[in-house]
Design a protein around this motif. Structure first.
Motif, mmCIF file in Angstrom:
data_model
loop_
_atom_site.group_PDB
_atom_site.id
_atom_site.type_symbol
_atom_site.label_atom_id
_atom_site.label_comp_id
_atom_site.label_asym_id
_atom_site.label_seq_id
_atom_site.Cartn_x
_atom_site.Cartn_y
_atom_site.Cartn_z
ATOM 1 N N SER A 68 24.832 90.218 -56.715
ATOM 2 C CA SER A 68 25.948 90.039 -57.638
ATOM 3 C C SER A 68 27.250 90.146 -56.854
ATOM 4 N N PRO A 69 28.338 89.607 -57.433
ATOM 5 C CA PRO A 69 29.628 89.726 -56.754
ATOM 6 C C PRO A 69 29.957 91.178 -56.397
ATOM 7 N N ASP A 70 29.632 92.105 -57.274
ATOM 8 C CA ASP A 70 29.975 93.498 -56.982
ATOM 9 C C ASP A 70 29.193 94.050 -55.793
ATOM 10 N N GLU A 71 27.925 93.667 -55.693
ATOM 11 C CA GLU A 71 27.161 94.108 -54.517
ATOM 12 C C GLU A 71 27.756 93.541 -53.237
ATOM 13 N N THR A 72 28.171 92.285 -53.318
ATOM 14 C CA THR A 72 28.758 91.661 -52.129
ATOM 15 C C THR A 72 30.071 92.343 -51.766
ATOM 16 N N ILE A 73 30.846 92.679 -52.789
ATOM 17 C CA ILE A 73 32.113 93.376 -52.547
ATOM 18 C C ILE A 73 31.848 94.693 -51.816
ATOM 19 N N ALA A 74 30.790 95.390 -52.232
ATOM 20 C CA ALA A 74 30.467 96.658 -51.579
ATOM 21 C C ALA A 74 30.055 96.440 -50.128
ATOM 22 N N ARG A 75 29.317 95.355 -49.872
ATOM 23 C CA ARG A 75 28.876 95.090 -48.509
ATOM 24 C C ARG A 75 30.033 94.919 -47.537
ATOM 25 N N VAL A 76 31.129 94.343 -48.005
ATOM 26 C CA VAL A 76 32.258 94.129 -47.100
ATOM 27 C C VAL A 76 33.352 95.178 -47.321
ATOM 28 N N GLN A 77 33.009 96.213 -48.060
ATOM 29 C CA GLN A 77 33.918 97.346 -48.271
ATOM 30 C C GLN A 77 35.256 96.940 -48.871
ATOM 31 N N LEU A 78 35.191 96.169 -49.956
ATOM 32 C CA LEU A 78 36.438 95.781 -50.621
ATOM 33 C C LEU A 78 36.504 96.344 -52.046
ATOM 34 N N GLU A 79 35.770 97.442 -52.285
ATOM 35 C CA GLU A 79 35.689 97.955 -53.650
ATOM 36 C C GLU A 79 37.055 98.197 -54.284
ATOM 37 N N GLU A 80 37.987 98.764 -53.501
ATOM 38 C CA GLU A 80 39.300 99.075 -54.122
ATOM 39 C C GLU A 80 40.067 97.816 -54.482
ATOM 40 N N LYS A 81 39.691 96.717 -53.862
ATOM 41 C CA LYS A 81 40.456 95.483 -54.066
ATOM 42 C C LYS A 81 39.776 94.543 -55.053
ATOM 43 N N ARG A 82 38.745 95.046 -55.725
ATOM 44 C CA ARG A 82 37.956 94.197 -56.605
ATOM 45 C C ARG A 82 38.811 93.330 -57.526
ATOM 46 N N ARG A 137 37.465 89.677 -44.620
ATOM 47 C CA ARG A 137 36.258 90.297 -45.175
ATOM 48 C C ARG A 137 35.828 89.580 -46.454
ATOM 49 N N LEU A 138 36.820 89.104 -47.229
ATOM 50 C CA LEU A 138 36.477 88.337 -48.427
ATOM 51 C C LEU A 138 35.813 87.015 -48.034
ATOM 52 N N ALA A 139 36.355 86.382 -46.985
ATOM 53 C CA ALA A 139 35.762 85.117 -46.529
ATOM 54 C C ALA A 139 34.317 85.358 -46.091
ATOM 55 N N LEU A 140 34.090 86.489 -45.436
ATOM 56 C CA LEU A 140 32.731 86.839 -45.032
ATOM 57 C C LEU A 140 31.859 87.063 -46.267
ATOM 58 N N ALA A 141 32.430 87.735 -47.260
ATOM 59 C CA ALA A 141 31.677 87.979 -48.492
ATOM 60 C C ALA A 141 31.267 86.667 -49.142
ATOM 61 N N CYS A 142 32.184 85.674 -49.124
ATOM 62 C CA CYS A 142 31.861 84.367 -49.712
ATOM 63 C C CYS A 142 30.683 83.724 -48.988
ATOM 64 N N ALA A 143 30.512 84.061 -47.710
ATOM 65 C CA ALA A 143 29.380 83.511 -46.957
ATOM 66 C C ALA A 143 28.092 84.261 -47.282
ATOM 67 N N LEU A 144 28.222 85.439 -47.889
ATOM 68 C CA LEU A 144 27.037 86.276 -48.136
ATOM 69 C C LEU A 144 26.463 86.125 -49.544
ATOM 70 N N VAL A 145 27.209 85.491 -50.462
ATOM 71 C CA VAL A 145 26.808 85.494 -51.872
ATOM 72 C C VAL A 145 25.456 84.847 -52.136
ATOM 73 N N GLY A 146 25.028 83.923 -51.258
ATOM 74 C CA GLY A 146 23.767 83.222 -51.534
ATOM 75 C C GLY A 146 22.578 83.832 -50.829
ATOM 76 N N GLU A 147 22.730 85.050 -50.327
ATOM 77 C CA GLU A 147 21.662 85.704 -49.549
ATOM 78 C C GLU A 147 21.133 84.743 -48.482
ATOM 79 N N PRO A 148 22.022 84.327 -47.555
ATOM 80 C CA PRO A 148 21.646 83.252 -46.623
ATOM 81 C C PRO A 148 20.620 83.688 -45.590
ATOM 82 N N ASP A 149 19.810 82.697 -45.151
ATOM 83 C CA ASP A 149 18.851 82.942 -44.076
ATOM 84 C C ASP A 149 19.521 82.801 -42.720
#
Ligand code: ATP
Ligand code: MG
Lengths: 341, 312
Positions: free
Chosen positions: B115-129, B143-155
């Motif tokens: 979920s978006p919230d899990e991804t936010i936690a992965r890149v440590q942007l919780e305060e900026k949600r 870090r947000l750009a990195l999060a956008c790359a992570l949303v699809g659980e990429p291989d």
């Protein structure tokens, strides 16, 4: 975790970006109302004005004062001519050996009207009676006033502007920021992106047309004689045509400057030629076929026919045909030319 | 970690790409193994972005083979897109959206993923949600750009210069996030022109210059390959020092002048240092500065090309 449909997310983005841009709200909603209100006031139908004239000699002054629509000032000849030159009076009436002399500027409608009134007053004071009795009937009905003509024109202009600007700036900005490239790097089907603009536009159209037409109807009593469905169909066709045109304009430009130049080049002729503020019939006959083929002319003609004459959809079929033609042409070209990177 | 028999996550053979008269990629071979963090290290214009964007299916190649996750762009574009996470070198995300809105948009494009919230936690942007993207700092935007790359659980994750332009603190923060992904066993291809970044994050590194791979290996192997674990820098006042005399010393692997000073690559410090100082003495030049550092990938690049990675 199930996420929303991408098309819904993309359309939501369009709304969020729109409502978070106060300038856009001003141009789309407030500006047309201000324009309609301003022009409506300036061109409101007033009772015929009292015209100021100057007369030399007491006998003339007396004769002219019988006419209520003239405001007569007694002046000596040189002062009277001076007042005319400065535009303080529209007409100078002087005694002359053989009768009277009228001095006025014949290119000024007030001057011509004042001469007519003054001449009638002087002749009837001298004992003329009208051989043909005439009665005046005044036309001030809703539907034939300038504001009635103006509101459909503004609606059309607004639909064109918000579709083309809304699409053009957003797409080119996203391209410049490499956001388009980022989006095509995801599994998002590309046409979803373009479709989201059209969906948000159609929703906004309802609000936008509602606000401007509602303002015209409530404040100025502009009529809405056609069926709402017919009116809606015309708006829909117009908006889709301009969305496609906007998409075509935005299909390749890489900078905001290039795009905005292109948008102006496309819209400027239509602002002038398509009969927003005055009838397109005023342009030479040779230009008429070209003017009729412009999408804004077609849209405004159809809107006027629907609102003011209550025309049925079948009556505006030629205009709808033109709009659909533009839509198909522009959309096809835009899809071919669109640059995602 | 990964077994050697597993098919590579990315295989590139003899890749070529030219833009008009500029040859950006010139016969490049590359293999990224599943589960490793692979670094493409090279100076500006080396062809890193061109290479990675061809692998991402965003740029057409002139010739060569590209196989991503065992699939090809020609046949499996749609399936590939669902399995790749991509961060471009310079994307500006919409400033008017919030962090969470941006991630739910990107998440909606993928069939699976956190979920978006899990991804936010992965890149440590919780305060900026719920902050607008426009209000984020440079490091937070990356870090947000990195999060956008992570949303699809990429291989397979492609990161093109994830830390360029960031201050050291923001860079370190991003390194933590990437190191965490690497520990979790993700396959990552990242480009950088910071040798420290490649040394820290990458299991293996390919050093690129003028569209070619000029050296390949683990950071340790690469540094060992230049046959010198340390670099000694000697400065003297007056005319530039003569590198040749220092290079001729038995305990010096190579020496070159740099900005009037001599940089000598040496294996054994305790032998080389006295010898270098003796040579300086023999030339009758006073020592004004002496610096010693352990060899880095920067020195490897220097050894192969005679140039620095970055112009400081
Ligand atoms: N679209 C393009 N048109 C023309 N030339 C290009 C294009 N993209 C890249 N190049 C050229 O190809 C070469 C390699 O560029 P590339 O962006 O791949 O380098 P890079 O290693 O990513 O550099 P940097 O570290 O600056 O990002 C450069 O000389 C660049 O000018
Ligand atoms: Mg690059």
């Amino acid at each position: 975790m199930n996420s929303r449909h991408p098309l819904l997310e993309l359309t939501l983005v369009r709304f969020r970006e729109f409502v978070r841009e106060p300038e856009a709200i001003f141009w789309v909603f407030v500006f047309p109302i201000l324009l309609a209100a301003g022009l409506g006031l300036a061109f409101r139908n007033r009772p015929a004005e009292v015209l100021k004239v100057a007369a030399t000699g007491p006998a003339l002054v007396r004769a002219l004062r019988l006419e209520k629509r003239l405001d007569v000032r007694p002046l000596n000849p040189s002062l009277a001519v001076e007042a005319l030159r400065q535009g303080k009076v529209a007409l100078v009436v002087e005694t002359a050996p053989s009768g009277v002399t009228y001095r006025f500027d014949d290119t000024n409608p007030d001057g011509r009207a004042a001469r007519q009134l003054a001449n009638d007053a002087i002749e009837s004071a001298a004992g003329r009676s009208n051989p043909v009795p005439a009665v005046d009937r005044l036309m001030r009905e809703p539907g034939s006033r300038y504001i009635d003509f103006l509101i459909p024109g503004l609606l059309g202009m607004n639909m064109m502007g918000s579709a083309i600007w809304g699409m053009g700036f957003a797409v080119v900005d996203a391209r410049r920021k490499k956001l388009l490239k980022r989006l095509v790097a995801t599994p998002m089907p590309r046409y979803y992106y373009l479709l989201s603009f059209i969906l948000s536009r159609l929703f906004m159209l309802v609000v936008e047309v509602g606000v401007v037409a509602g303002f015209g109807m409530l404040v100025f009593g502009v009529p809405m004689r056609g069926s709402l469905a017919g009116f809606g169909a015309v708006c829909l066709a117009g908006s889709l045509a301009f969305c496609s045109l906007g998409m075509l304009i935005a299909s390749r430009a890489r900078t905001i400057e290039a795009a905005s130049g292109l948008m102006n080049v496309v819209m400027m002729p239509m602002w002038i030629l398509s009969g927003v503020f005055f009838s397109a019939e005023r342009f030479p006959d040779a230009l008429q076929p070209a003017i009729r083929a412009l999408p804004l002319t077609a849209l405004i003609d159809a809107l006027r026919a629907s609102m003011l004459q209550g025309a049925a959809l079948a009556h505006v079929a030629p205009q709808l045909g033109i709009l659909v033609g533009w839509m198909v042409l522009c959309f096809g070209l835009a899809l071919k030319l669109f640059r995602w990177k | 970690m990964s077994s050697l028999s597993a098919p590579p996550a990315l295989r590139v053979r003899n890749l070529r790409k030219a833009f008009q008269d500029v040859v950006a990629v010139d016969g490049l071979d590359l293999e990224v193994r599943a589960g490793e963090c692979f670094g493409l290290l090279g100076p500006n214009g080396a062809g890193k972005t061109t290479t990675i964007e061809i692998c991402e299916g965003l740029t057409d190649r002139d010739s060569g083979e590209v196989e991503v996750l065992g699939l090809s762009w020609e046949k499996d574009a749609r399936r590939l897109r669902e399995r790749l996470g991509i961060q471009l070198q310079e994307t500006q995300l919409s400033e008017k959206l919030t962090v969470h809105e941006t991630l739910s948009l990107f998440r909606s494009f993928f069939p699976r993923g956190p979920s978006p919230d899990e991804t936010i936690a992965r890149v440590q942007l919780e305060e900026k949600r719920n902050s607008r993207v426009g209000s984020l700092s440079g490091g937070q935007k990356q870090r947000l750009a990195l999060a956008c790359a992570l949303v699809g659980e990429p291989d397979l994750l492609f990161l093109d210069e994830p830390t360029t332009g960031l201050d050291p603190q923001a860079r370190r923060q991003l390194w933590e996030v990437i190191a965490e992904l690497q520990r979790a066993g993700r396959t990552i291809l990242l480009t950088t022109h910071y040798m420290e970044e490649a040394e820290r994050l990458c299991d293996r590194v390919a050093i690129m210059d003028h569209g070619k791979v000029i050296a390949l290996g683990t950071p340790r192997e690469l540094i060992a390959s230049i046959g010198a674990g340390h670099v000694v820098r000697l400065s003297s006042s007056g005319s530039p020092l003569d590198a040749a005399a220092f290079g001729a010393l038995a305990c010096v692997a190579a020496a070159r002048t740099d900005d009037g000073a001599v940089e000598a690559q040496v294996e054994q410090l305790h032998d080389a240092l006295p010898a270098l100082l003796d040579e300086l003495e023999r030339q009758g030049r006073p020592l004004t500065e002496l610096r010693v550092h352990s060899a880095t990938l920067e020195d490897v690049f220097m050894a192969f090309t005679g140039r620095r990675l970055r112009d400081e």
